[in-house]
Design a protein around this motif. Structure first.
Motif, PDB file in Angstrom:
ATOM      1  N   PHE A 487       0.790  -1.236   0.000  1.00  0.00           N
ATOM      2  CA  PHE A 487       0.000   0.000   0.000  1.00  0.00           C
ATOM      3  C   PHE A 487       0.823   1.288   0.000  1.00  0.00           C
ATOM      4  N   ASN A 488       2.133   1.180   0.008  1.00  0.00           N
ATOM      5  CA  ASN A 488       2.978   2.381  -0.029  1.00  0.00           C
ATOM      6  C   ASN A 488       4.086   2.177  -1.069  1.00  0.00           C
ATOM      7  N   LYS A 489       3.993   2.893  -2.163  1.00  0.00           N
ATOM      8  CA  LYS A 489       4.965   2.740  -3.250  1.00  0.00           C
ATOM      9  C   LYS A 489       6.334   3.330  -2.915  1.00  0.00           C
ATOM     10  N   ASN A 490       6.414   4.140  -1.877  1.00  0.00           N
ATOM     11  CA  ASN A 490       7.639   4.879  -1.593  1.00  0.00           C
ATOM     12  C   ASN A 490       8.596   4.164  -0.647  1.00  0.00           C
ATOM     13  N   ILE A 491       8.212   2.997  -0.155  1.00  0.00           N
ATOM     14  CA  ILE A 491       9.080   2.269   0.770  1.00  0.00           C
ATOM     15  C   ILE A 491      10.197   1.593  -0.030  1.00  0.00           C
ATOM     16  N   THR A 492      11.427   1.951   0.270  1.00  0.00           N
ATOM     17  CA  THR A 492      12.579   1.430  -0.457  1.00  0.00           C
ATOM     18  C   THR A 492      13.123   0.172   0.201  1.00  0.00           C
ATOM     19  N   LYS A 493      14.050  -0.473  -0.480  1.00  0.00           N
ATOM     20  CA  LYS A 493      14.648  -1.676   0.101  1.00  0.00           C
ATOM     21  C   LYS A 493      15.412  -1.356   1.378  1.00  0.00           C
ATOM     22  N   GLU A 494      16.088  -0.195   1.395  1.00  0.00           N
ATOM     23  CA  GLU A 494      16.814   0.192   2.601  1.00  0.00           C
ATOM     24  C   GLU A 494      15.862   0.421   3.770  1.00  0.00           C
ATOM     25  N   GLY A 495      14.731   1.080   3.494  1.00  0.00           N
ATOM     26  CA  GLY A 495      13.745   1.309   4.544  1.00  0.00           C
ATOM     27  C   GLY A 495      13.183   0.011   5.082  1.00  0.00           C
ATOM     28  N   ALA A 496      12.843  -0.905   4.180  1.00  0.00           N
ATOM     29  CA  ALA A 496      12.275  -2.192   4.601  1.00  0.00           C
ATOM     30  C   ALA A 496      13.277  -3.005   5.410  1.00  0.00           C
ATOM     31  N   ILE A 497      14.536  -3.035   4.953  1.00  0.00           N
ATOM     32  CA  ILE A 497      15.558  -3.827   5.644  1.00  0.00           C
ATOM     33  C   ILE A 497      15.837  -3.277   7.037  1.00  0.00           C
ATOM     34  N   VAL A 498      16.015  -1.968   7.129  1.00  0.00           N
ATOM     35  CA  VAL A 498      16.289  -1.362   8.435  1.00  0.00           C
ATOM     36  C   VAL A 498      15.080  -1.520   9.366  1.00  0.00           C
ATOM     37  N   GLY A 499      13.878  -1.362   8.826  1.00  0.00           N
ATOM     38  CA  GLY A 499      12.678  -1.553   9.631  1.00  0.00           C
ATOM     39  C   GLY A 499      12.559  -2.975  10.150  1.00  0.00           C
ATOM     40  N   LEU A 500      12.794  -3.952   9.277  1.00  0.00           N
ATOM     41  CA  LEU A 500      12.750  -5.359   9.677  1.00  0.00           C
ATOM     42  C   LEU A 500      13.765  -5.664  10.765  1.00  0.00           C
ATOM     43  N   LEU A 501      15.007  -5.251  10.533  1.00  0.00           N
ATOM     44  CA  LEU A 501      16.075  -5.558  11.490  1.00  0.00           C
ATOM     45  C   LEU A 501      15.838  -4.864  12.826  1.00  0.00           C
ATOM     46  N   THR A 502      15.377  -3.617  12.782  1.00  0.00           N
ATOM     47  CA  THR A 502      15.117  -2.882  14.026  1.00  0.00           C
ATOM     48  C   THR A 502      14.066  -3.577  14.874  1.00  0.00           C
ATOM     49  N   SER A 503      12.940  -3.913  14.257  1.00  0.00           N
ATOM     50  CA  SER A 503      11.858  -4.563  15.012  1.00  0.00           C
ATOM     51  C   SER A 503      12.258  -5.962  15.459  1.00  0.00           C
ATOM     52  N   LEU A 504      12.944  -6.717  14.583  1.00  0.00           N
ATOM     53  CA  LEU A 504      13.336  -8.087  14.926  1.00  0.00           C
ATOM     54  C   LEU A 504      14.308  -8.098  16.096  1.00  0.00           C
ATOM     55  N   ILE A 505      15.347  -7.271  16.028  1.00  0.00           N
ATOM     56  CA  ILE A 505      16.339  -7.231  17.104  1.00  0.00           C
ATOM     57  C   ILE A 505      15.705  -6.753  18.400  1.00  0.00           C
ATOM     58  N   PHE A 506      14.885  -5.720  18.323  1.00  0.00           N
ATOM     59  CA  PHE A 506      14.225  -5.206  19.527  1.00  0.00           C
ATOM     60  C   PHE A 506      13.383  -6.281  20.201  1.00  0.00           C
ATOM     61  N   MET A 507      12.555  -6.979  19.419  1.00  0.00           N
ATOM     62  CA  MET A 507      11.651  -7.972  20.006  1.00  0.00           C
ATOM     63  C   MET A 507      12.404  -9.189  20.524  1.00  0.00           C
ATOM     64  N   VAL A 547      10.350   3.432  11.300  1.00  0.00           N
ATOM     65  CA  VAL A 547      11.714   3.353  10.756  1.00  0.00           C
ATOM     66  C   VAL A 547      11.695   3.167   9.247  1.00  0.00           C
ATOM     67  N   SER A 548      10.822   2.301   8.750  1.00  0.00           N
ATOM     68  CA  SER A 548      10.754   2.052   7.305  1.00  0.00           C
ATOM     69  C   SER A 548      10.403   3.318   6.537  1.00  0.00           C
ATOM     70  N   ILE A 549       9.425   4.061   7.032  1.00  0.00           N
ATOM     71  CA  ILE A 549       8.990   5.284   6.342  1.00  0.00           C
ATOM     72  C   ILE A 549      10.071   6.355   6.386  1.00  0.00           C
ATOM     73  N   ILE A 550      10.705   6.540   7.559  1.00  0.00           N
ATOM     74  CA  ILE A 550      11.729   7.581   7.698  1.00  0.00           C
ATOM     75  C   ILE A 550      12.950   7.269   6.843  1.00  0.00           C
ATOM     76  N   VAL A 551      13.455   6.049   6.923  1.00  0.00           N
ATOM     77  CA  VAL A 551      14.650   5.679   6.153  1.00  0.00           C
ATOM     78  C   VAL A 551      14.381   5.776   4.651  1.00  0.00           C
ATOM     79  N   SER A 552      13.173   5.428   4.223  1.00  0.00           N
ATOM     80  CA  SER A 552      12.830   5.473   2.801  1.00  0.00           C
ATOM     81  C   SER A 552      12.886   6.889   2.240  1.00  0.00           C
ATOM     82  N   LYS A 553      12.659   7.875   3.096  1.00  0.00           N
ATOM     83  CA  LYS A 553      12.684   9.270   2.643  1.00  0.00           C
ATOM     84  C   LYS A 553      14.092   9.749   2.315  1.00  0.00           C
ATOM     85  N   PHE A 554      15.101   9.062   2.832  1.00  0.00           N
ATOM     86  CA  PHE A 554      16.485   9.501   2.655  1.00  0.00           C
ATOM     87  C   PHE A 554      17.307   8.516   1.825  1.00  0.00           C
ATOM     88  N   THR A 555      16.633   7.634   1.101  1.00  0.00           N
ATOM     89  CA  THR A 555      17.325   6.653   0.265  1.00  0.00           C
ATOM     90  C   THR A 555      16.788   6.736  -1.157  1.00  0.00           C
TER      91      THR A 555
END
Length: 580
Positions: A487-507, A547-555
């Motif tokens: 549902f969001n065309k603007n999410i980049t691979k960097e945003g998705a990867i950092v978002g995944l890793l952040t949530s996974l490591i935190f949990m 994290v995914s949305i923020i990182v995607s804005k700068f990649t």
């Protein structure tokens, strides 16, 4: 027929059916074993999805958990059922249209990254491993009762049975076998509840039991509740008289976070999602969801009545009963028939029930205080209900066969998904599905996964709480990534990867710390915002989204071919007969 003989007979017949169907629908290649073809009609696929959804958690543990914790159990019912709605509305139509068999393939295509794909595979392996662990605990409990053996020995038996069953059951066989399993599960689950309804109420339909009236005067030992009283009032009075509370420990925040974590986790269950890709078209996937919902609802709408009846069943048949006379079949029940108390000794020997004499009166006292003398593991409440109620032997044998069917069916699908996820790493190195190396590796992984998962334990966690951990990890990782990817065309691979890793490591850090390191009951004061580990998926999901949305804005922007892929997924289909 004697009880133990009936148990062997019913379980033997059910296994004969499963193995017969598995051999009859045997896969013609190793690839067919691990990957489904789009050849199942919506009704059969709906049954298969329902069986995977029900699993040992629902059959064995859920009603007992609700009976034990009361109102707090609503978090699990809302979470499981709400998650299925999210799955069918937000995820299934788009992944089915994408047309690949594995979540990692969608992640790789949407985020144009092999690394994102490998993170997804890792998450699926972790989640499935914990899920399998809970299922194997359920199988171990059932085998303990069937063979009347110690739980550890039963788990070893379960490993070999599960391994053999997994070898015979590929994705195709599992789907056909699960049709037979649902029939067994349905009759095994509903039949004892009907007996309990007939004993306690003026009706026989489990779904209406909570609104029915009692057919006898219920003696709580403190006061007599007259005949014709509504069942809920009898339950309420009984709970008050024996000091039981409506809730155990959860507050409003816990109920909210656990429910939402379960919803988001269920919406991305890999072994459920793969079933929707096994239909000929997107439209058939929607029909499969409709039929699955019907088959699931038949079982789930009986859970609350069963929980209420279980509590009254325990009180009526064990409160103030002389212990020694009870286990020796010397207690008279209704119409001067003996109330068989051997079940108490049997389950004590297995280790699932504990009786501790505290006031030296020789009688069983059950309540919600320190003077409670009988503790029944909530994980076995559904299984032990027929024995407590002194129901016919065939109902006891039937419910054990049904519990085994529920546990084996879901576990097989999970093992295949986990093994397939691991072997995907080898496939990209051009190891063919039908090669000898692939076959050997697949069998080896099956045995390793089953063995390790069987003896993996989260201290002080029941089956239901263990499986919730797997859902909460999915909730914080894959759900936000998939939803944002659609549902969001603007999410980049960097945003998705950092978002995944952040949530996974935190949990993982949060869960490992509070479940294995600082797992003292009093450590709840140290929880982040007071959120338990089983509800932390909500926080993980929020982190992932942000994290995914923020990182995607700068990649760098998403490539045009990926934008086209998203547009194709979200656009209405002209022809609903997309094939794989």
């Amino acid at each position: 027929m004697e009880l133990q003989s009936l148990i062997y007979l019913f379980v033997g017949i059910s296994f004969t059916i499963y193995f017969g169907l598995a051999l009859w629908t045997k896969s013609t290649s190793t690839k067919d074993f691990y990957i489904a073809k789009n050849s199942f009609n919506p009704i059969s696929n709906g049954v298969s999805i329902a069986v995977d959804f029900i699993s040992a958690v629902t059959f064995v543990a859920l009603a007992g958990t609700i009976s034990y914790i009361g109102f707090d159990g609503s978090a699990y019912i809302m979470g499981f059922t709400g998650g299925f709605v999210l799955l069918t509305l937000l995820i299934v139509p788009y992944l089915r249209k994408f047309g690949k068999f594995h979540l990692s393939e969608f992640i790789e295509a949407r985020y144009y990254s092999r690394f994102a794909r490998n993170i997804t595979i890792l998450i699926i392996i972790i989640v499935s491993f914990i899920y399998i662990s809970a299922q194997m605990k359920g199988i171990g409990i059932v085998f303990s009762r069937i063979f009347q053996i110690d739980k550890e020995i039963a788990l070893v038996v379960a490993i070999f049975v599960a391994f053999l069953y997994s070898l015979l059951g590929g994705i195709r066989q599992v789907t056909y076998t699960q049709i037979a399993q649902y029939i067994i599960i349905l009759f095994a689950f509903i039949t004892p509840i009907i007996f309990l309804c007939l004993e306690f109420t003026n009706g026989f339909l489990p779904h209406l039991a909570l609104f029915s009236k009692t057919t006898f005067a219920f003696d709580t030992g403190i006061k007599v509740i007259p005949e014709g009283t509504f069942l809920l009032h009898v339950l309420d009075s009984s709970l008050e008289d024996f000091g039981f509370s409506y809730t155990k420990a959860l507050g409003l925040l816990d109920i909210f976070t656990i429910s939402l974590s379960l919803m988001l986790g269920v919406a991305t269950l890999p072994h459920i999602l793969v079933k929707f890709i096994s239909t000929p078209s997107v439209n058939d996937s929607r029909k499969s969801a409709f039929w699955a919902l019907i088959f699931i609802a038949i079982i789930y709408t009986t859970l609350s009545p069963l929980a209420a009846l279980s509590k009254l069943n325990n009180i009526k048949h064990t409160q103030n009963v002389e212990y020694e006379a009870f286990i020796n079949d010397e207690i008279k029940f209704q119409n001067d028939s003996p109330n068989n108390g051997k079940w108490l000794q049997t389950w004590q020997d297995i280790g699932e029930i504990k009786y501790i004499e505290k006031n030296n009166d020789g009688k069983i006292q059950i309540n919600n205080s320190n003077s409670n003398e009988l503790f029944i593991n909530p994980d076995i409440q559904t299984l032990v209900n027929p024995e407590i109620a002194n129901l016919p032997n065939w109902t006891i044998a039937l419910i054990l066969a049904g519990a085994l069917a529920a546990a084996l069916s879901t576990m097989t699908g999970l093992i295949l998904i986990t093994t397939n996820s691991i072997l995907l790493l080898f496939i990209e190195k051009e190891i063919a599905y039908n090669s000898t190396k692939f076959k050997i590796l697949s069998k080896l992984f099956l045995l390793i996964i089953i063995s390790l998962a069987t003896f993996f334990t989260i201290p002080y966690y029941s089956i239901i709480k263990t499986i919730t951990i797997s859902f909460t990890i999915l909730a914080g990782t894959l759900f936000p990534t998939i939803v944002l990817g659609i549902f969001n065309k603007n999410i980049t691979k960097e945003g998705a990867i950092v978002g995944l890793l952040t949530s996974l490591i935190f949990m993982l850090v949060y869960i490992i710390y509070f479940c294995f390191i600082n797992n003292d009951i009093n450590s709840s004061d140290e929880y982040l915002f007071g959120i338990t580990p089983i509800g932390i998926g909500v926080v993980g999901a929020v982190l992932n989204f942000i994290v995914s949305i923020i990182v995607s804005k700068f990649t760098p922007k998403v490539p045009d071919d990926v934008i086209l892929l998203i547009d194709n997924l979200r656009s209405p289909s002209i022809n609903q007969k997309e094939s794989l």
